[in-house]
Design a protein around this motif. Structure first.
Motif, PDB file in Angstrom:
ATOM      1  N   ASN A 179       0.674  -0.926  -0.092  1.00 51.21           N
ATOM      2  CA  ASN A 179      -0.012   0.007   0.214  1.00 51.21           C
ATOM      3  C   ASN A 179       0.806   1.313   0.016  1.00 51.21           C
ATOM      4  O   ASN A 179       1.417   1.517   0.888  1.00 51.21           O
ATOM      5  CB  ASN A 179      -0.917   0.051   1.052  1.00 51.21           C
ATOM      6  CG  ASN A 179      -1.749   1.170   1.221  1.00 51.21           C
ATOM      7  OD1 ASN A 179      -1.817   2.051   0.715  1.00 51.21           O
ATOM      8  ND2 ASN A 179      -3.244   0.887   1.675  1.00 51.21           N
ATOM      9  N   VAL A 224      -0.012   4.307  -0.090  1.00 54.70           N
ATOM     10  CA  VAL A 224      -0.562   5.459   0.524  1.00 54.70           C
ATOM     11  C   VAL A 224      -0.409   5.581   2.024  1.00 54.70           C
ATOM     12  O   VAL A 224      -0.125   6.531   2.589  1.00 54.70           O
ATOM     13  CB  VAL A 224      -2.334   5.646   0.088  1.00 54.70           C
ATOM     14  CG1 VAL A 224      -2.854   6.984   0.718  1.00 54.70           C
ATOM     15  CG2 VAL A 224      -2.297   5.657  -1.269  1.00 54.70           C
ATOM     16  N   THR A 225      -0.847   4.175   2.521  1.00 56.48           N
ATOM     17  CA  THR A 225      -0.950   4.321   4.111  1.00 56.48           C
ATOM     18  C   THR A 225       0.267   3.248   4.552  1.00 56.48           C
ATOM     19  O   THR A 225       0.076   3.093   6.051  1.00 56.48           O
ATOM     20  CB  THR A 225      -2.415   3.831   4.771  1.00 56.48           C
ATOM     21  OG1 THR A 225      -2.389   2.449   3.954  1.00 56.48           O
ATOM     22  CG2 THR A 225      -3.433   4.530   4.307  1.00 56.48           C
ATOM     23  N   TYR A 261      -6.574   0.623   5.224  1.00 58.86           N
ATOM     24  CA  TYR A 261      -7.262   2.069   4.764  1.00 58.86           C
ATOM     25  C   TYR A 261      -6.773   3.197   5.411  1.00 58.86           C
ATOM     26  O   TYR A 261      -5.912   3.109   6.538  1.00 58.86           O
ATOM     27  CB  TYR A 261      -8.949   1.896   5.173  1.00 58.86           C
ATOM     28  CG  TYR A 261      -9.538   0.639   4.226  1.00 58.86           C
ATOM     29  CD1 TYR A 261      -9.612   0.841   2.931  1.00 58.86           C
ATOM     30  CD2 TYR A 261      -9.865  -0.199   5.015  1.00 58.86           C
ATOM     31  CE1 TYR A 261     -10.301  -0.082   2.263  1.00 58.86           C
ATOM     32  CE2 TYR A 261     -10.262  -1.349   4.327  1.00 58.86           C
ATOM     33  CZ  TYR A 261     -10.444  -1.423   3.130  1.00 58.86           C
ATOM     34  OH  TYR A 261     -11.173  -2.162   2.128  1.00 58.86           O
ATOM     35  N   ALA A 318      -9.450  10.595   6.438  1.00 58.39           N
ATOM     36  CA  ALA A 318     -10.147  10.616   4.971  1.00 58.39           C
ATOM     37  C   ALA A 318     -11.327  11.595   5.317  1.00 58.39           C
ATOM     38  O   ALA A 318     -11.723  12.272   4.057  1.00 58.39           O
ATOM     39  CB  ALA A 318     -10.583   9.199   5.008  1.00 58.39           C
ATOM     40  N   GLY A 377     -10.646   8.603  -9.964  1.00 55.28           N
ATOM     41  CA  GLY A 377      -9.894   8.755  -8.488  1.00 55.28           C
ATOM     42  C   GLY A 377      -9.912   7.772  -7.683  1.00 55.28           C
ATOM     43  O   GLY A 377      -8.957   7.139  -7.031  1.00 55.28           O
ATOM     44  N   SER A 422      -6.724   5.409  -6.281  1.00 59.44           N
ATOM     45  CA  SER A 422      -6.406   5.222  -4.769  1.00 59.44           C
ATOM     46  C   SER A 422      -6.435   3.502  -4.694  1.00 59.44           C
ATOM     47  O   SER A 422      -5.528   3.252  -3.950  1.00 59.44           O
ATOM     48  CB  SER A 422      -7.727   5.582  -4.255  1.00 59.44           C
ATOM     49  OG  SER A 422      -7.682   5.023  -2.890  1.00 59.44           O
ATOM     50  N   ALA A 472      -3.161   1.561  -3.457  1.00 58.15           N
ATOM     51  CA  ALA A 472      -3.337   0.807  -2.258  1.00 58.15           C
ATOM     52  C   ALA A 472      -3.269  -0.736  -2.379  1.00 58.15           C
ATOM     53  O   ALA A 472      -3.307  -1.652  -1.575  1.00 58.15           O
ATOM     54  CB  ALA A 472      -4.391   1.265  -1.654  1.00 58.15           C
ATOM     55  N   PHE A 483     -10.828   9.547  -4.946  1.00 54.02           N
ATOM     56  CA  PHE A 483      -9.604   9.147  -4.065  1.00 54.02           C
ATOM     57  C   PHE A 483      -9.940   9.370  -2.594  1.00 54.02           C
ATOM     58  O   PHE A 483      -9.679   8.128  -2.008  1.00 54.02           O
ATOM     59  CB  PHE A 483      -8.566  10.171  -4.431  1.00 54.02           C
ATOM     60  CG  PHE A 483      -7.240   9.699  -3.952  1.00 54.02           C
ATOM     61  CD1 PHE A 483      -6.506   8.600  -4.639  1.00 54.02           C
ATOM     62  CD2 PHE A 483      -6.789   9.855  -2.451  1.00 54.02           C
ATOM     63  CE1 PHE A 483      -5.361   8.373  -4.394  1.00 54.02           C
ATOM     64  CE2 PHE A 483      -5.711   9.302  -1.968  1.00 54.02           C
ATOM     65  CZ  PHE A 483      -4.734   8.575  -3.103  1.00 54.02           C
ATOM     66  N   GLU A 538     -12.435   6.064  -1.660  1.00 55.34           N
ATOM     67  CA  GLU A 538     -11.739   4.787  -1.787  1.00 55.34           C
ATOM     68  C   GLU A 538     -10.755   4.673  -0.786  1.00 55.34           C
ATOM     69  O   GLU A 538     -10.601   3.545  -0.106  1.00 55.34           O
ATOM     70  CB  GLU A 538     -11.072   4.587  -3.045  1.00 55.34           C
ATOM     71  CG  GLU A 538     -11.036   3.232  -3.742  1.00 55.34           C
ATOM     72  CD  GLU A 538      -9.949   2.232  -3.008  1.00 55.34           C
ATOM     73  OE1 GLU A 538     -10.321   1.147  -2.709  1.00 55.34           O
ATOM     74  OE2 GLU A 538      -8.920   2.873  -2.474  1.00 55.34           O
ATOM     75  N   GLN A 539     -10.150   5.667  -0.387  1.00 57.51           N
ATOM     76  CA  GLN A 539      -9.146   5.405   0.782  1.00 57.51           C
ATOM     77  C   GLN A 539      -9.715   5.249   2.138  1.00 57.51           C
ATOM     78  O   GLN A 539      -9.142   4.601   2.905  1.00 57.51           O
ATOM     79  CB  GLN A 539      -8.169   6.863   0.914  1.00 57.51           C
ATOM     80  CG  GLN A 539      -6.953   6.954  -0.160  1.00 57.51           C
ATOM     81  CD  GLN A 539      -5.948   5.868   0.143  1.00 57.51           C
ATOM     82  OE1 GLN A 539      -5.463   5.545   1.193  1.00 57.51           O
ATOM     83  NE2 GLN A 539      -5.548   5.046  -1.008  1.00 57.51           N
ATOM     84  N   CYS A 569     -17.092   4.523  -7.166  1.00 58.16           N
ATOM     85  CA  CYS A 569     -15.996   4.285  -6.615  1.00 58.16           C
ATOM     86  C   CYS A 569     -15.496   2.636  -6.505  1.00 58.16           C
ATOM     87  O   CYS A 569     -14.287   2.271  -6.791  1.00 58.16           O
ATOM     88  CB  CYS A 569     -15.996   4.893  -5.125  1.00 58.16           C
ATOM     89  SG  CYS A 569     -14.530   4.526  -4.065  1.00 58.16           S
TER      90      CYS A 569
END
Lengths: 177, 200
Positions: A5, A7-8, A13, A19, A91, A95, A99, B28, B31-32, B114
């Motif tokens: 992942n 992003v994180t 998540y 978020a 988007g 994401s 991830a 984004f 989804e995150q 999404c």
């Protein structure tokens, strides 16, 4: 987890409060730039009106519901919300890619088959689509954006969506837990 | 001074590009947060995962506080910002039908887009269903027209309806949200389902 992942890091998540602030900032930016909030069902309505218009143009023009979206040769797909929802698609994909969540999958409780889940998703989608027209917007356009501007409609729609879902949750528990 | 686009004369192309970019951020963030999973979303109604509550209210508070401050510093003309029009019956009936759709289908329109984007087949089915539902409304519109247009109250704000200032209402919403966040965190412990949380 098979993929990293980006992003994180180790968590699957993003922290929900972070978020939420991110989503709220996007919503605020939308108000600041355009004077309107976010939406989703409006774009789907545009797609439905366009389709009906291709199949039966005269009928569409004469309809009290569809007619207003195509008067004067307007193309319902040339709308702000249609482009915004295309952005949501991209988007969400970005994401998911970052991830490591891109997979074809039917998510369902072990109590029900994938086939039953699909049937329920279609029925639920149909109800939501119908309700979003009746209520002049869905969770994004009516509830979230509506609440952000402190509109009474936003608060009422939000409470009626979540209140009803809570009220009926018991009867549909086998499908989820 | 905002809102930028309605006040200034911005071309349609730029306007649509901005729409796409705003949507990009929207998708984004959803989804995150994990809104691409129906079992995560449905967790809200059984208590094992309250991410919906946390994200929804944090986002609403961020945006409403932002609007109040932008207005206070005269950076936005709230007269140009769209306030949802309130029709008593249709808002309630629409909301009830949507709530039913939520617990049956596990998504709402935005989250289904999404989730479809990352390959969730149940989300694609939901999306297909929503087109059918919108078509069904369009085709039966004359049956609902009366109730749909009934009791129009215009772009009425909750703060005006109860006679308090916008700032006080925002403060009340924040206080209520903090209380709900606390209940949400408690519920996740009380109704926790490690077997489900592990999978989603």
């Amino acid at each position: 987890m098979a993929h990293h992942n980006y992003v994180t890091g180790t968590k699957k998540y993003m922290n929900p409060y972070v978020a939420g602030i991110m989503l709220g900032t996007v919503l605020l930016l939308s108000f600041y730039l355009t004077g309107r909030g976010l939406g989703a069902s409006g774009a789907m309505k545009s797609a439905v009106v366009s389709t009906v218009n291709v199949v039966a143009p005269e009928y569409t023009q004469g309809s009290d519901f569809y007619g207003k979206y195509i008067t004067g040769g307007k193309n319902p797909m040339n709308s702000w919300l249609v482009f915004q929802v295309l952005g949501v698609l991209v988007g969400g994909f970005l994401s998911g890619a970052l991830a490591g969540r891109l997979t074809w999958k039917t998510e369902h409780s072990p109590n029900i088959t994938a086939r039953k889940r699909i049937v329920l998703a279609i029925i639920g989608g149909a109800l939501f689509g119908f309700g979003s027209q009746f209520g002049r917007g869905c969770t994004s356009g009516a509830a979230l954006s509506g609440m952000a501007t402190l509109s009474l409609a936003g608060f009422v729609t939000m409470m009626s969506i979540f209140g009803t879902a809570f009220l009926f949750a018991y009867f549909f528990r086998k499908n989820w837990i | 001074m905002g809102p930028i686009i309605p006040i200034n004369d911005i071309s349609m192309e730029i306007n649509f590009l901005i729409a796409f970019l705003v949507g990009l951020g929207f998708g984004f963030a959803l989804e995150q947060a994990g809104f691409s999973s129906s079992r995560k979303l449905a967790g809200m109604f059984y208590g094992y995962d309250t991410v919906v509550l946390k994200v929804f209210f944090t986002a609403a508070i961020t945006a409403m506080l932002g609007l109040v401050f932008l207005n206070y510093f005269e950076l936005i003309d709230l007269g140009v910002v769209y306030i949802n029009e309130y029709y008593i019956e249709s808002a309630i009936i629409g909301g009830v039908i949507m709530g039913l759709g939520f617990i049956v289908g596990g998504f709402c329109p935005g989250t289904s887009v999404c989730a479809a984007a990352i390959g969730k087949i149940d989300a694609i089915a939901f999306l297909g269903g929503s087109f059918l539902g919108i078509l069904a409304f369009g085709e039966t519109y004359p049956l609902w027209e009366n109730i749909y247009m009934k009791n129009y109250l215009g772009g009425l704000k909750l703060s005006d309806a109860v006679g308090i200032s916008d700032g006080l209402l925002v403060f009340g919403v924040i206080a209520a949200a903090v209380l709900m966040f606390w209940i949400g965190e408690w519920a996740e412990k009380r109704f926790g389902r490690p077997d489900i949380t592990k999978e989603i």
